[in-house]
Design a protein around this motif. Structure first.
Motif, mmCIF file in Angstrom:
data_model
loop_
_atom_site.group_PDB
_atom_site.id
_atom_site.type_symbol
_atom_site.label_atom_id
_atom_site.label_comp_id
_atom_site.label_asym_id
_atom_site.label_seq_id
_atom_site.Cartn_x
_atom_site.Cartn_y
_atom_site.Cartn_z
ATOM 1 N N TYR A 83 41.681 -4.871 37.722
ATOM 2 C CA TYR A 83 42.856 -4.878 38.869
ATOM 3 C C TYR A 83 42.510 -3.990 39.630
ATOM 4 N N LEU A 84 41.952 -2.714 39.474
ATOM 5 C CA LEU A 84 41.919 -1.697 40.407
ATOM 6 C C LEU A 84 40.845 -2.124 41.361
ATOM 7 N N GLU A 85 39.694 -2.744 40.879
ATOM 8 C CA GLU A 85 38.562 -3.049 41.874
ATOM 9 C C GLU A 85 39.064 -4.442 42.619
ATOM 10 N N ALA A 86 39.818 -5.274 42.094
ATOM 11 C CA ALA A 86 40.537 -6.401 42.691
ATOM 12 C C ALA A 86 41.368 -5.928 44.054
ATOM 13 N N ILE A 87 42.248 -5.045 43.744
ATOM 14 C CA ILE A 87 43.236 -4.384 44.541
ATOM 15 C C ILE A 87 42.398 -3.649 45.770
ATOM 16 N N TYR A 88 41.366 -2.934 45.213
ATOM 17 C CA TYR A 88 40.614 -2.366 46.192
ATOM 18 C C TYR A 88 39.773 -3.337 47.128
ATOM 19 N N GLN A 89 39.211 -4.311 46.669
ATOM 20 C CA GLN A 89 38.529 -5.338 47.570
ATOM 21 C C GLN A 89 39.319 -6.146 48.279
ATOM 22 N N LEU A 90 40.479 -6.536 47.977
ATOM 23 C CA LEU A 90 41.434 -7.326 48.607
ATOM 24 C C LEU A 90 42.230 -6.764 49.818
ATOM 25 N N LYS A 91 42.223 -5.465 49.499
ATOM 26 C CA LYS A 91 43.099 -4.577 50.745
ATOM 27 C C LYS A 91 44.698 -5.183 50.838
ATOM 28 N N GLU A 92 45.167 -4.649 49.843
ATOM 29 C CA GLU A 92 46.697 -4.662 49.919
ATOM 30 C C GLU A 92 47.080 -6.376 49.570
ATOM 31 N N PRO A 93 46.539 -6.781 48.430
ATOM 32 C CA PRO A 93 47.097 -8.028 47.813
ATOM 33 C C PRO A 93 48.590 -7.845 47.316
ATOM 34 N N THR A 94 49.166 -9.023 47.055
ATOM 35 C CA THR A 94 50.135 -9.279 46.430
ATOM 36 C C THR A 94 50.113 -9.181 44.874
ATOM 37 N N ILE A 95 51.352 -9.084 44.132
ATOM 38 C CA ILE A 95 50.993 -9.146 42.792
ATOM 39 C C ILE A 95 50.798 -10.506 42.117
ATOM 40 N N GLY A 96 51.378 -11.605 42.996
ATOM 41 C CA GLY A 96 50.907 -12.982 42.918
ATOM 42 C C GLY A 96 49.290 -13.205 42.903
ATOM 43 N N THR A 97 48.906 -12.904 44.066
ATOM 44 C CA THR A 97 47.379 -12.941 44.282
ATOM 45 C C THR A 97 46.735 -12.253 43.355
ATOM 46 N N ILE A 98 46.925 -11.140 42.819
ATOM 47 C CA ILE A 98 46.248 -10.516 41.830
ATOM 48 C C ILE A 98 46.455 -11.390 40.522
ATOM 49 N N ILE B 45 56.320 -2.187 50.257
ATOM 50 C CA ILE B 45 57.209 -3.558 50.622
ATOM 51 C C ILE B 45 56.529 -3.928 51.835
ATOM 52 N N ASP B 46 56.649 -5.407 52.058
ATOM 53 C CA ASP B 46 56.092 -5.948 53.330
ATOM 54 C C ASP B 46 56.923 -5.589 54.336
ATOM 55 N N ASP B 47 56.467 -5.366 55.710
ATOM 56 C CA ASP B 47 57.372 -5.067 56.815
ATOM 57 C C ASP B 47 57.990 -6.243 57.206
ATOM 58 N N VAL B 48 57.370 -7.547 57.225
ATOM 59 C CA VAL B 48 58.121 -8.628 57.728
ATOM 60 C C VAL B 48 59.033 -9.195 56.703
ATOM 61 N N ASP B 49 58.519 -9.410 55.426
ATOM 62 C CA ASP B 49 59.398 -10.054 54.377
ATOM 63 C C ASP B 49 59.393 -9.144 53.127
ATOM 64 N N ARG B 50 60.645 -8.513 53.094
ATOM 65 C CA ARG B 50 61.061 -7.577 52.338
ATOM 66 C C ARG B 50 60.952 -7.918 50.664
ATOM 67 N N ARG B 51 60.796 -9.183 50.433
ATOM 68 C CA ARG B 51 60.747 -9.709 49.187
ATOM 69 C C ARG B 51 59.354 -9.470 48.655
ATOM 70 N N VAL B 52 58.229 -9.490 49.347
ATOM 71 C CA VAL B 52 56.838 -9.293 49.054
ATOM 72 C C VAL B 52 56.572 -7.849 48.882
ATOM 73 N N THR B 53 55.738 -7.788 47.822
ATOM 74 C CA THR B 53 55.392 -6.239 47.315
ATOM 75 C C THR B 53 53.887 -6.450 47.609
ATOM 76 N N HIS B 54 53.201 -5.275 48.276
ATOM 77 C CA HIS B 54 51.803 -5.333 48.505
ATOM 78 C C HIS B 54 51.352 -4.331 47.317
#
Length: 141
Positions: free
Chosen positions: A30-45, A73-82
Motif C-alpha cells: 500500500y505504501l509503495e503504491a501510494i508513493y508511486q502513484l502520487k495521491e491516488p484514491t482509495i478505489g484506485t489502490i 479531500i479533492d478540491d473539485v469533487d469533495r466526495r473523492v479522497t486522495h
C-alpha cells in the motif's frame, strides 16, 4: 541470494524504524503504491492491489495511525479522497535512497568495470526472474 537477503534484512532491522516493524507485507505494498502513484484514491489502490474496499480501509487506517500516510479531500469533487505519503515516510525513503546511492558509488569505484557490467546484467536477470515467480505465485495462489 540467501546471504544477500539476510544482510539486507539485518540492515532494515538495524535502522529500527519502529513504525515499519509494525507493517505487514500488504501494508508495504500500500505504501509503495501510494508513493508511486502520487495521491491516488482509495478505489484506485483497492483495484490495483486486488483488495476489497473494507480491507483497503483497514490498512489505510493503520498507515494513517502510524503517521506514514494521510488523506486529502479533492478540491473539485469533495466526495473523492486522495491518499498521500507524509513527510515522515518520505524521510524514511530518502534515507534509504541515500544508502543505495552510496552503495552504487562504492561499487562503481571499487569494482572493475567489466565485473560491474556482469553484476548489473545478472541483477537485471534476477529481478526479471523474481517478477516471473511473483506472477506465477499470484496465479497459483
Amino acid at each position: 541470494m540467501i546471504n544477500l537477503a539476510q544482510v539486507l534484512r539485518l540492515r532494515e532491522h538495524q535502522k529500527s524504524f519502529k513504525e515499519l516493524e509494525k507493517l505487514g507485507a500488504i501494508d508495504v505494498y500500500y505504501l509503495e503504491a501510494i508513493y508511486q502513484l502520487k495521491e491516488p484514491t482509495i478505489g484506485t489502490i483497492s483495484k490495483l492491489l486486488g483488495q476489497s474496499t473494507p480491507n483497503t480501509n483497514y490498512h489505510i487506517k493503520k498507515l494513517i495511525n502510524l503517521g506514514l500516510i494521510e488523506k486529502r479531500i479533492d478540491d473539485v469533487d469533495r466526495r473523492v479522497t486522495h491518499l498521500l505519503v507524509t513527510d515522515k515516510y518520505s524521510e524514511l525513503i530518502n534515507s534509504d535512497e541515500d544508502f543505495w546511492a552510496r552503495m552504487q558509488d562504492r561499487l562503481e569505484s571499487e569494482v572493475a568495470p567489466t565485473d560491474l557490467a556482469i553484476f548489473q546484467r545478472v541483477l537485471r536477470q534476477t529481478i526479471e526472474i523474481i517478477g516471473e515467480e511473483n506472477r506465477q505465485d499470484s496465479v497459483i495462489g
